[in-house]
Design a protein around this motif. Structure first.
Motif, PDB file in Angstrom:
ATOM      1  N   ALA A  39       0.820  -1.218   0.000  1.00 14.86           N
ATOM      2  CA  ALA A  39       0.000   0.000   0.000  1.00 14.86           C
ATOM      3  C   ALA A  39       0.848   1.261   0.000  1.00 14.86           C
ATOM      4  CB  ALA A  39      -0.934  -0.003   1.194  1.00 14.86           C
ATOM      5  N   ALA A  40       2.072   1.162   0.504  1.00 13.99           N
ATOM      6  CA  ALA A  40       2.955   2.327   0.487  1.00 13.99           C
ATOM      7  C   ALA A  40       3.308   2.727  -0.955  1.00 13.99           C
ATOM      8  CB  ALA A  40       4.229   2.023   1.276  1.00 13.99           C
ATOM      9  N   TYR A  41       3.333   1.751  -1.856  1.00 16.19           N
ATOM     10  CA  TYR A  41       3.554   2.038  -3.272  1.00 16.19           C
ATOM     11  C   TYR A  41       2.251   2.378  -3.991  1.00 16.19           C
ATOM     12  CZ  TYR A  41       8.283   0.027  -2.996  1.00 16.19           C
ATOM     13  OH  TYR A  41       9.599  -0.226  -2.691  1.00 16.19           O
ATOM     14  N   ASN A  42       1.205   1.615  -3.669  1.00 15.32           N
ATOM     15  CA  ASN A  42      -0.071   1.774  -4.350  1.00 15.32           C
ATOM     16  C   ASN A  42      -1.186   1.471  -3.356  1.00 15.32           C
ATOM     17  OD1 ASN A  42      -2.329   1.713  -5.964  1.00 15.32           O
ATOM     18  ND2 ASN A  42      -1.626   0.052  -7.286  1.00 15.32           N
ATOM     19  N   PRO A  43      -1.901   2.485  -2.877  1.00 16.73           N
ATOM     20  CA  PRO A  43      -2.949   2.269  -1.868  1.00 16.73           C
ATOM     21  C   PRO A  43      -4.054   1.309  -2.319  1.00 16.73           C
ATOM     22  CG  PRO A  43      -2.431   4.606  -2.078  1.00 16.73           C
ATOM     23  CD  PRO A  43      -1.727   3.918  -3.197  1.00 16.73           C
ATOM     24  N   VAL A  44      -4.188   1.117  -3.630  1.00 15.53           N
ATOM     25  CA  VAL A  44      -5.200   0.184  -4.129  1.00 15.53           C
ATOM     26  C   VAL A  44      -4.765  -1.261  -3.889  1.00 15.53           C
ATOM     27  CG1 VAL A  44      -6.491  -0.526  -6.199  1.00 15.53           C
ATOM     28  CG2 VAL A  44      -5.933   1.883  -5.840  1.00 15.53           C
ATOM     29  N   VAL A  45      -3.453  -1.475  -3.726  1.00 17.56           N
ATOM     30  CA  VAL A  45      -2.865  -2.800  -3.476  1.00 17.56           C
ATOM     31  C   VAL A  45      -3.311  -3.785  -4.566  1.00 17.56           C
ATOM     32  CG1 VAL A  45      -2.376  -4.564  -1.733  1.00 17.56           C
ATOM     33  CG2 VAL A  45      -2.977  -2.250  -1.012  1.00 17.56           C
ATOM     34  N   LYS A  46      -2.923  -3.463  -5.783  1.00 18.57           N
ATOM     35  CA  LYS A  46      -3.254  -4.286  -6.945  1.00 18.57           C
ATOM     36  C   LYS A  46      -1.975  -4.715  -7.634  1.00 18.57           C
ATOM     37  CE  LYS A  46      -5.752  -4.135 -11.379  1.00 18.57           C
ATOM     38  NZ  LYS A  46      -6.373  -5.457 -11.255  1.00 18.57           N
ATOM     39  N   ALA A  47      -1.848  -6.027  -7.861  1.00 11.65           N
ATOM     40  CA  ALA A  47      -0.677  -6.567  -8.549  1.00 11.65           C
ATOM     41  C   ALA A  47      -1.063  -6.975  -9.971  1.00 11.65           C
ATOM     42  CB  ALA A  47      -0.128  -7.771  -7.793  1.00 11.65           C
ATOM     43  N   PRO A  48      -0.202  -6.617 -10.941  1.00  7.58           N
ATOM     44  CA  PRO A  48       1.056  -5.908 -10.756  1.00  7.58           C
ATOM     45  C   PRO A  48       0.849  -4.400 -10.648  1.00  7.58           C
ATOM     46  CG  PRO A  48       0.744  -6.389 -13.067  1.00  7.58           C
ATOM     47  CD  PRO A  48      -0.414  -7.028 -12.352  1.00  7.58           C
ATOM     48  N   THR A  49       1.783  -3.765  -9.973  1.00  6.10           N
ATOM     49  CA  THR A  49       1.909  -2.317  -9.976  1.00  6.10           C
ATOM     50  C   THR A  49       3.262  -1.983 -10.571  1.00  6.10           C
ATOM     51  OG1 THR A  49       0.426  -1.840  -8.122  1.00  6.10           O
ATOM     52  CG2 THR A  49       2.234  -0.297  -8.497  1.00  6.10           C
ATOM     53  N   LEU A  50       3.298  -1.003 -11.449  1.00  4.55           N
ATOM     54  CA  LEU A  50       4.560  -0.537 -12.031  1.00  4.55           C
ATOM     55  C   LEU A  50       4.732   0.938 -11.716  1.00  4.55           C
ATOM     56  CD1 LEU A  50       6.909  -1.470 -14.102  1.00  4.55           C
ATOM     57  CD2 LEU A  50       5.667  -0.005 -15.717  1.00  4.55           C
ATOM     58  N   ILE A  51       5.894   1.282 -11.168  1.00  5.69           N
ATOM     59  CA  ILE A  51       6.255   2.685 -10.959  1.00  5.69           C
ATOM     60  C   ILE A  51       7.166   3.083 -12.105  1.00  5.69           C
ATOM     61  CG2 ILE A  51       7.157   4.396  -9.362  1.00  5.69           C
ATOM     62  CD1 ILE A  51       4.796   2.755  -8.257  1.00  5.69           C
ATOM     63  N   THR A  52       6.738   4.021 -12.937  1.00  2.00           N
ATOM     64  CA  THR A  52       7.541   4.432 -14.088  1.00  2.00           C
ATOM     65  C   THR A  52       8.741   5.262 -13.629  1.00  2.00           C
ATOM     66  OG1 THR A  52       6.458   6.555 -14.510  1.00  2.00           O
ATOM     67  CG2 THR A  52       5.389   4.571 -15.395  1.00  2.00           C
TER      68      THR A  52
END
Length: 207
Positions: A41-54
């Motif tokens: 959640a610290a990266y993406n509060p939606v907590v969905k995989a995969p998440t990519l940080i550009t």
């Protein structure tokens, strides 16, 4: 770029293999949406995989949208999509079938492993098992059309349709081994075995 999620997710694995095949550098943060919820959640509060940080710090989610973005970062000779429009339509159909296999297999796994037995709705379970079976058979038929004439679905190198198909097959074999077999889906199994021998697949194994 940073890819977040576990490789036991076919969607995360699909992205990792594809980015590697495209030659796009990234780091991998193997966080579980269950065990590592707060860290994810610290990266993406939606907590969905995969998440990519550009590289620009934009948070992307959904494997299809991530790969659509990645395609814009590479030249044509590194693209994982066919250039011919008719081939593209067929590739999208095959990729869609592969994603349907993943979706239905995950739904079955969740029903059997996460939902208490007395809470399961058998008609729903029968429906998604039926959808999974149809998707696997249709995917096998698509692979069978070309498996004897070309190394991969669209020629001499694996494209997104090959990657997605192979990842979906391996996930299903791991999680629901009775669904696929060399007797019922021989072409699908053969493509999966060929893909899993590639360096990109071995670098990102189903965890």
């Amino acid at each position: 770029m940073k890819l977040i999620g576990l490789l036991d997710s076919p969607y995360v694995r699909r992205v990792a293999i594809s980015l590697t095949r495209m030659g796009l550098p990234f780091t991998h943060e193997p966080l579980s949406v269950f065990r590592d919820y707060d860290a994810f959640a610290a990266y993406n509060p939606v907590v969905k995989a995969p998440t990519l940080i550009t590289d620009a710090g934009v948070t992307l989610m959904d494997s299809g949208l991530i790969l659509e973005y990645a395609e814009r970062l590479v030249e044509a000779d590194h693209s994982l999509l066919p250039g011919d429009l008719a081939d593209l339509a067929r590739a999208q159909r095959i990729t869609g079938l592969a994603m349907a296999v993943c979706e239905k297999a995950i739904q079955v796994v969740y029903e059997l492993k996460l939902r208490p037995e007395d809470k399961r709705h058998q008609p729903w379970l029968e429906r998604i098992n039926g959808q999974l079976d149809h998707a696997c058979r249709l995917l096998d038929a698509e692979v069978a059309e070309t498996i004897d004439t070309t190394p991969w679905l669209f020629g001499e190198r694996p494209l997104q349709a090959d990657i997605s198909t192979a990842v979906a097959c391996r996930f299903t074999l791991k999680m629901l081994p009775s669904v696929l077999s060399s007797d019922r889906t021989p072409s699908l199994i053969a493509l999966s075995d060929r893909a899993e021998a590639l360096a990109e697949f071995q670098a990102w194994p189903h965890d």
